[in-house]
Design a protein around this motif. Structure first.
Motif, PDB file in Angstrom:
ATOM      1  N   LEU A  15       0.840  -1.197   0.000  1.00  0.00           N
ATOM      2  CA  LEU A  15       0.000   0.000   0.000  1.00  0.00           C
ATOM      3  C   LEU A  15       0.876   1.248   0.000  1.00  0.00           C
ATOM      4  O   LEU A  15       1.690   1.446   0.894  1.00  0.00           O
ATOM      5  CB  LEU A  15      -0.911  -0.005   1.240  1.00  0.00           C
ATOM      6  CG  LEU A  15      -2.039   1.019   1.269  1.00  0.00           C
ATOM      7  CD1 LEU A  15      -2.999   0.839   0.105  1.00  0.00           C
ATOM      8  CD2 LEU A  15      -2.814   0.922   2.587  1.00  0.00           C
ATOM      9  N   LEU A  16       0.712   2.071  -1.040  1.00  0.00           N
ATOM     10  CA  LEU A  16       1.492   3.307  -1.124  1.00  0.00           C
ATOM     11  C   LEU A  16       1.093   4.264  -0.013  1.00  0.00           C
ATOM     12  O   LEU A  16       0.000   4.179   0.540  1.00  0.00           O
ATOM     13  CB  LEU A  16       1.223   4.008  -2.461  1.00  0.00           C
ATOM     14  CG  LEU A  16       1.846   3.476  -3.733  1.00  0.00           C
ATOM     15  CD1 LEU A  16       1.553   4.436  -4.874  1.00  0.00           C
ATOM     16  CD2 LEU A  16       3.346   3.278  -3.611  1.00  0.00           C
ATOM     17  N   ASP A  17       1.961   5.214   0.253  1.00  0.00           N
ATOM     18  CA  ASP A  17       1.709   6.272   1.216  1.00  0.00           C
ATOM     19  C   ASP A  17       0.359   6.962   0.924  1.00  0.00           C
ATOM     20  O   ASP A  17      -0.006   7.140  -0.244  1.00  0.00           O
ATOM     21  CB  ASP A  17       2.864   7.279   1.091  1.00  0.00           C
ATOM     22  CG  ASP A  17       2.666   8.501   1.948  1.00  0.00           C
ATOM     23  OD1 ASP A  17       2.931   8.409   3.153  1.00  0.00           O
ATOM     24  OD2 ASP A  17       2.211   9.541   1.411  1.00  0.00           O
ATOM     25  N   ASN A  18      -0.335   7.352   1.983  1.00  0.00           N
ATOM     26  CA  ASN A  18      -1.655   7.996   1.849  1.00  0.00           C
ATOM     27  C   ASN A  18      -1.647   9.154   0.847  1.00  0.00           C
ATOM     28  O   ASN A  18      -2.515   9.255  -0.009  1.00  0.00           O
ATOM     29  CB  ASN A  18      -2.123   8.547   3.202  1.00  0.00           C
ATOM     30  CG  ASN A  18      -2.402   7.450   4.211  1.00  0.00           C
ATOM     31  OD1 ASN A  18      -2.552   6.287   3.850  1.00  0.00           O
ATOM     32  ND2 ASN A  18      -2.473   7.798   5.480  1.00  0.00           N
ATOM     33  N   ASN A  19      -0.658  10.056   0.986  1.00  0.00           N
ATOM     34  CA  ASN A  19      -0.643  11.253   0.145  1.00  0.00           C
ATOM     35  C   ASN A  19      -0.326  10.955  -1.314  1.00  0.00           C
ATOM     36  O   ASN A  19      -0.800  11.656  -2.198  1.00  0.00           O
ATOM     37  CB  ASN A  19       0.318  12.294   0.724  1.00  0.00           C
ATOM     38  CG  ASN A  19      -0.249  12.880   2.016  1.00  0.00           C
ATOM     39  OD1 ASN A  19      -1.426  13.223   2.077  1.00  0.00           O
ATOM     40  ND2 ASN A  19       0.559  12.949   3.050  1.00  0.00           N
ATOM     41  N   HIS A  20       0.434   9.897  -1.577  1.00  0.00           N
ATOM     42  CA  HIS A  20       0.690   9.515  -2.963  1.00  0.00           C
ATOM     43  C   HIS A  20      -0.593   9.005  -3.612  1.00  0.00           C
ATOM     44  O   HIS A  20      -0.889   9.316  -4.769  1.00  0.00           O
ATOM     45  CB  HIS A  20       1.774   8.428  -3.038  1.00  0.00           C
ATOM     46  CG  HIS A  20       3.147   8.964  -2.799  1.00  0.00           C
ATOM     47  ND1 HIS A  20       4.104   8.272  -2.104  1.00  0.00           N
ATOM     48  CD2 HIS A  20       3.721  10.141  -3.163  1.00  0.00           C
ATOM     49  CE1 HIS A  20       5.215   8.996  -2.059  1.00  0.00           C
ATOM     50  NE2 HIS A  20       5.007  10.134  -2.686  1.00  0.00           N
ATOM     51  N   ARG A  21      -1.354   8.223  -2.858  1.00  0.00           N
ATOM     52  CA  ARG A  21      -2.622   7.699  -3.410  1.00  0.00           C
ATOM     53  C   ARG A  21      -3.629   8.835  -3.597  1.00  0.00           C
ATOM     54  O   ARG A  21      -4.350   8.882  -4.588  1.00  0.00           O
ATOM     55  CB  ARG A  21      -3.181   6.593  -2.505  1.00  0.00           C
ATOM     56  CG  ARG A  21      -2.329   5.321  -2.591  1.00  0.00           C
ATOM     57  CD  ARG A  21      -2.839   4.193  -1.727  1.00  0.00           C
ATOM     58  NE  ARG A  21      -2.675   4.457  -0.316  1.00  0.00           N
ATOM     59  CZ  ARG A  21      -3.669   4.593   0.566  1.00  0.00           C
ATOM     60  NH1 ARG A  21      -4.928   4.443   0.186  1.00  0.00           N
ATOM     61  NH2 ARG A  21      -3.430   4.831   1.835  1.00  0.00           N
ATOM     62  N   LEU A  22      -3.639   9.783  -2.660  1.00  0.00           N
ATOM     63  CA  LEU A  22      -4.525  10.952  -2.783  1.00  0.00           C
ATOM     64  C   LEU A  22      -4.141  11.774  -4.023  1.00  0.00           C
ATOM     65  O   LEU A  22      -5.013  12.212  -4.772  1.00  0.00           O
ATOM     66  CB  LEU A  22      -4.444  11.811  -1.515  1.00  0.00           C
ATOM     67  CG  LEU A  22      -5.327  13.062  -1.490  1.00  0.00           C
ATOM     68  CD1 LEU A  22      -6.809  12.689  -1.462  1.00  0.00           C
ATOM     69  CD2 LEU A  22      -5.000  13.936  -0.276  1.00  0.00           C
ATOM     70  N   GLU A  23      -2.855  11.946  -4.233  1.00  0.00           N
ATOM     71  CA  GLU A  23      -2.351  12.695  -5.399  1.00  0.00           C
ATOM     72  C   GLU A  23      -2.841  12.050  -6.698  1.00  0.00           C
ATOM     73  O   GLU A  23      -3.273  12.737  -7.628  1.00  0.00           O
ATOM     74  CB  GLU A  23      -0.820  12.726  -5.347  1.00  0.00           C
ATOM     75  CG  GLU A  23      -0.164  13.431  -6.517  1.00  0.00           C
ATOM     76  CD  GLU A  23      -0.369  14.940  -6.553  1.00  0.00           C
ATOM     77  OE1 GLU A  23      -0.217  15.519  -7.640  1.00  0.00           O
ATOM     78  OE2 GLU A  23      -0.711  15.540  -5.503  1.00  0.00           O
ATOM     79  N   MET A  24      -2.813  10.719  -6.752  1.00  0.00           N
ATOM     80  CA  MET A  24      -3.284  10.017  -7.954  1.00  0.00           C
ATOM     81  C   MET A  24      -4.780  10.240  -8.163  1.00  0.00           C
ATOM     82  O   MET A  24      -5.245  10.419  -9.291  1.00  0.00           O
ATOM     83  CB  MET A  24      -2.964   8.520  -7.877  1.00  0.00           C
ATOM     84  CG  MET A  24      -1.480   8.237  -8.038  1.00  0.00           C
ATOM     85  SD  MET A  24      -1.102   6.483  -8.293  1.00  0.00           S
ATOM     86  CE  MET A  24      -1.248   5.833  -6.644  1.00  0.00           C
TER      87      MET A  24
END
Length: 195
Positions: free
Chosen positions: A51-60
């Motif tokens: 699972l990628l970091d929260n903010n990286h997934r939010l950025e996507m």
């Protein structure tokens, strides 16, 4: 009149065209005014290296929603204590945005296990549920099939999984058609999911 907002929860690891097809279909072909894609944070009590970091997934999710004015990314769960339950998120949102009516968006497969959710009766009492079809087996509990608070939306059946995408990237496959162009560029730039 209150705005009707559909909440589409997911880890979005990564967000793919299947998520966008469902979210956009809900926004365009139901009575929802908007659909918020709620990024589920990493549960600190679970070890999940994929699972990628929260903010990286939010950025996507931000990148994927840019061209859809009815779709909005949401990080509302990032600030809530973990482990978190949907019933708590809904209460928090209702308090923060009192002029919105929040509805849940879920796949038919999730509706089958909905009776096991924490305080599912409270959710159903206070919120509508919009269900999209999935290819899956098993029965929906009878009290949920005719509930006036549950609306089935005849959305396209999309069976693309984030797991499949992550594995394909790891194997060096070209899966660009399954991702929004900006999301693909971001994943490629950041070297996500390659090892």
């Amino acid at each position: 009149m209150n705005r009707k907002v559909g909440l589409f929860f997911g880890t979005f690891n990564p967000i793919h065209t299947g998520h966008l097809i469902i979210a956009n279909h809900m926004a365009e072909f139901s009575d929802l005014d908007e659909v918020w894609l709620v990024v589920t944070p990493h549960n600190p009590h679970k070890k999940k290296s994929s699972l990628l970091d929260n903010n990286h997934r939010l950025e996507m999710v931000y990148k994927a929603c840019e061209n859809y004015h009815k779709l909005k990314p949401s990080n509302i769960e990032f600030g809530l204590s973990q482990p978190n339950y949907t019933v708590n998120t809904l209460a928090h949102l209702q308090e923060k945005f009192p002029t919105n009516d929040f509805c849940l968006i879920m796949g038919e497969d999730n509706l089958k296990s909905f009776h096991k959710w924490k305080n599912h009766e409270v959710i159903l009492e206070n919120h509508e549920i919009y269900v999209y079809p999935r290819i899956s087996s098993g029965e929906v509990k009878s009290e949920l099939t005719d509930n006036p608070k549950i609306t089935k939306i005849n959305a396209p059946i999309v069976e693309i999984s984030s797991t499949f995408i992550r594995n394909a990237i790891k194997e060096g496959k070209n899966i660009r058609p399954l991702l929004d162009r900006e999301v693909w560029k971001f994943i490629d730039l950041m070297n996500f999911y390659k090892k």
